[in-house]
Design an enzyme around this catalytic site. Structure first.
Site, PDB file in Angstrom:
ATOM      1  N   SER A 128       0.849  -1.190   0.000  1.00  0.00           N
ATOM      2  CA  SER A 128       0.000   0.000   0.000  1.00  0.00           C
ATOM      3  C   SER A 128       0.887   1.243   0.000  1.00  0.00           C
ATOM      4  O   SER A 128       2.074   1.155  -0.313  1.00  0.00           O
ATOM      5  CB  SER A 128      -0.934  -0.019   1.217  1.00  0.00           C
ATOM      6  OG  SER A 128      -1.923   0.982   1.093  1.00  0.00           O
ATOM      7  N   ASN A 129       0.342   2.379   0.350  1.00  0.00           N
ATOM      8  CA  ASN A 129       1.135   3.619   0.379  1.00  0.00           C
ATOM      9  C   ASN A 129       0.632   4.507   1.513  1.00  0.00           C
ATOM     10  O   ASN A 129      -0.293   4.149   2.233  1.00  0.00           O
ATOM     11  CB  ASN A 129       1.068   4.323  -0.977  1.00  0.00           C
ATOM     12  CG  ASN A 129      -0.364   4.645  -1.354  1.00  0.00           C
ATOM     13  OD1 ASN A 129      -1.042   5.421  -0.690  1.00  0.00           O
ATOM     14  ND2 ASN A 129      -0.860   4.002  -2.409  1.00  0.00           N
TER      15      ASN A 129
END
Ligand code: C5P
Length: 414
Positions: free
Chosen positions: A214-215
């Site tokens: 993810s980020n």
């Protein structure tokens, strides 16, 4: 007023409708319907004499909420305190001369007048009275006192009254009251008539049943855009990846996890939208395969993940657009403007909001942001560090004002 065609521009607004004992109390039933049709939730409070004209049950059924008629109906509950809590506006329609006097001097001898002393929100009063009472010096003085305190008092209209007299005393027309509520709560309704599709937050790309890529996106910028568009009169669908944020009221929220789910949801809503704002930080790469069981580390000294490109949603939408205005975001760490310009052209966008996520106090997770908005045709506007909510308003204004010749589709102010 055409109820069915009313845009739900009061979505997410909580109103208190106070009804007092004038023959015009029956008009408050239709006013309630008009406010509800615009998406507001409405709690009705009636004075004792109002209940002689219209049964509380009528308001109860149409508002879908309990009607308050007395200070003493439930001792454990302080209705004069709880009903106006969190309300965006109190509207008194119709207001009698007696009620104007009580409101002006702060007399609190029933639930509605007491509530006026506890309500923290703006107030609109629409008086109605017969027999020339509106011109009586004490009424004139009470209206002056209320207006001096910032209360919006809508002059009654001239015409035939219940008594048969023709004078100024008829309750302001429903359209005027609704307009006053809208003007108060939606100071800028410049996005009325638009359907805005916003994406927000990160995506999560599963590696196995417990791990994902993810980020750092918090979703705050996309949520701020959705709220600003809603507040300016647009209908909004927000497609959001996993965030810790409270879903905004008055907006249709679709929760997704992966880039694929986000792409599917946005494609489903695309034909509906007039404007699409892609504020989500969609994964560019995702694991080619997801392990069915949790991957074990036993015996492994290293692990190589095979990644494939995730769908570029904006490019996909751009290819299938009909008349939608497309706005992208570019989170950059260097050469912000040059990279953003390349994305604007490459993805076929009308505008792109570029921000340097390394900048102190801006970017991921922060409540603030600074950005440069680049538009097709070379327009460029820079915005210094400010709250994401305020920046959202500036971005919407930029998009609204895109020169017609510079955009691939049209957005008019209606
Ligand atoms: O190319 P880059 O990912 O930096 O582009 C950013 C813009 O493209 C953002 O508006 C983002 O929401 C969108 N995007 C997308 N699909 C992807 C990656 C980014 O729509 N897979």
């Amino acid at each position: 007023m055409g109820l069915d065609k009313s845009p739900a521009i009061l979505r997410g607004r909580r109103l208190v409708l106070g009804v007092t004992g004038s023959i015009a109390a029956y008009k408050a039933v239709s006013l309630l319907r008009a406010l509800k049709c615009r998406g507001a939730s409405v709690s009705v409070v009636m004075t004792d004499s109002a209940t002689k004209f219209v049964a509380p049950l009528t308001f109860e059924v149409l508002s879908g909420e309990r009607v308050t008629t007395s200070l003493f109906e439930a001792r454990e509950e302080m209705r004069h305190l709880t009903v106006p809590e969190g309300a965006h506006a109190v509207i008194i329609a119709p207001a009698t001369a007696n009620f104007l006097a009580k409101a002006a001097v702060g007399l609190a001898d029933d639930v509605l007048s007491t509530m006026l002393l506890t309500a923290q929100c703006p107030m609109i009063i629409a008086p109605a009275m017969d027999g020339g009472m509106w011109e009586h010096p004490t009424v004139v003085e009470h209206v002056r006192m209320l207006r001096a305190r910032g209360v919006i008092v809508l002059d009654p209209e001239e015409g035939p009254l219940a008594s048969g007299q023709v004078a100024q005393g008829r309750l302001a027309a429903e359209a005027r009251i609704v307009e006053a509520v809208e003007a108060l709560l939606i100071p800028q309704a410049d996005w009325l008539g638009h359907r805005v599709l916003v994406s927000a937050g990160p995506t999560q790309e599963a590696i196995d049943p417990v791990r994902f890529i993810s980020n750092r996106s918090s979703g705050k910028m996309g949520y701020a855009i959705a709220e600003a568009a809603r507040d300016r009169g647009a209908e909004v669908v927000l497609v959001t990846g996993p965030t810790a944020l409270v879903p905004p009221a008055g907006v249709e929220v679709v929760f997704v996890t992966s880039a694929q789910e986000m792409a599917d949801s946005l494609c489903r809503h695309f034909a509906w939208a007039t404007v699409v704002v892609m504020a989500a930080a969609v994964a560019d790469f995702r694991p080619r395969e997801q392990a069915v069981q949790k991957m074990k580390k036993q015996g492994r000294m290293s692990l190589t993940l095979d990644l494939e490109v995730a769908p570029d949603i904006l490019a996909m939408l751009s290819a299938k657009r009909t008349a939608q205005v497309l706005v992208g975001f570019a989170a950059e760490t260097e050469d912000v403007v040059a990279h953003a310009m390349a994305k604007l052209v490459g993805k076929g966008l009308d505008a792109i909001v570029a921000n340097d996520v390394t900048k102190e106090g801006a970017g991921f997770g922060s409540d603030d942001n600074a950005a440069v908005v680049l538009s097709r045709g070379g327009r460029r506007k820079e915005f210094g560090l400010m709250s994401k909510r305020r920046l959202a308003d500036y971005i919407l204004t930029e998009v609204r004002d895109l020169p017609v010749t510079c955009r691939t589709s049209s957005i008019g102010v209606e």
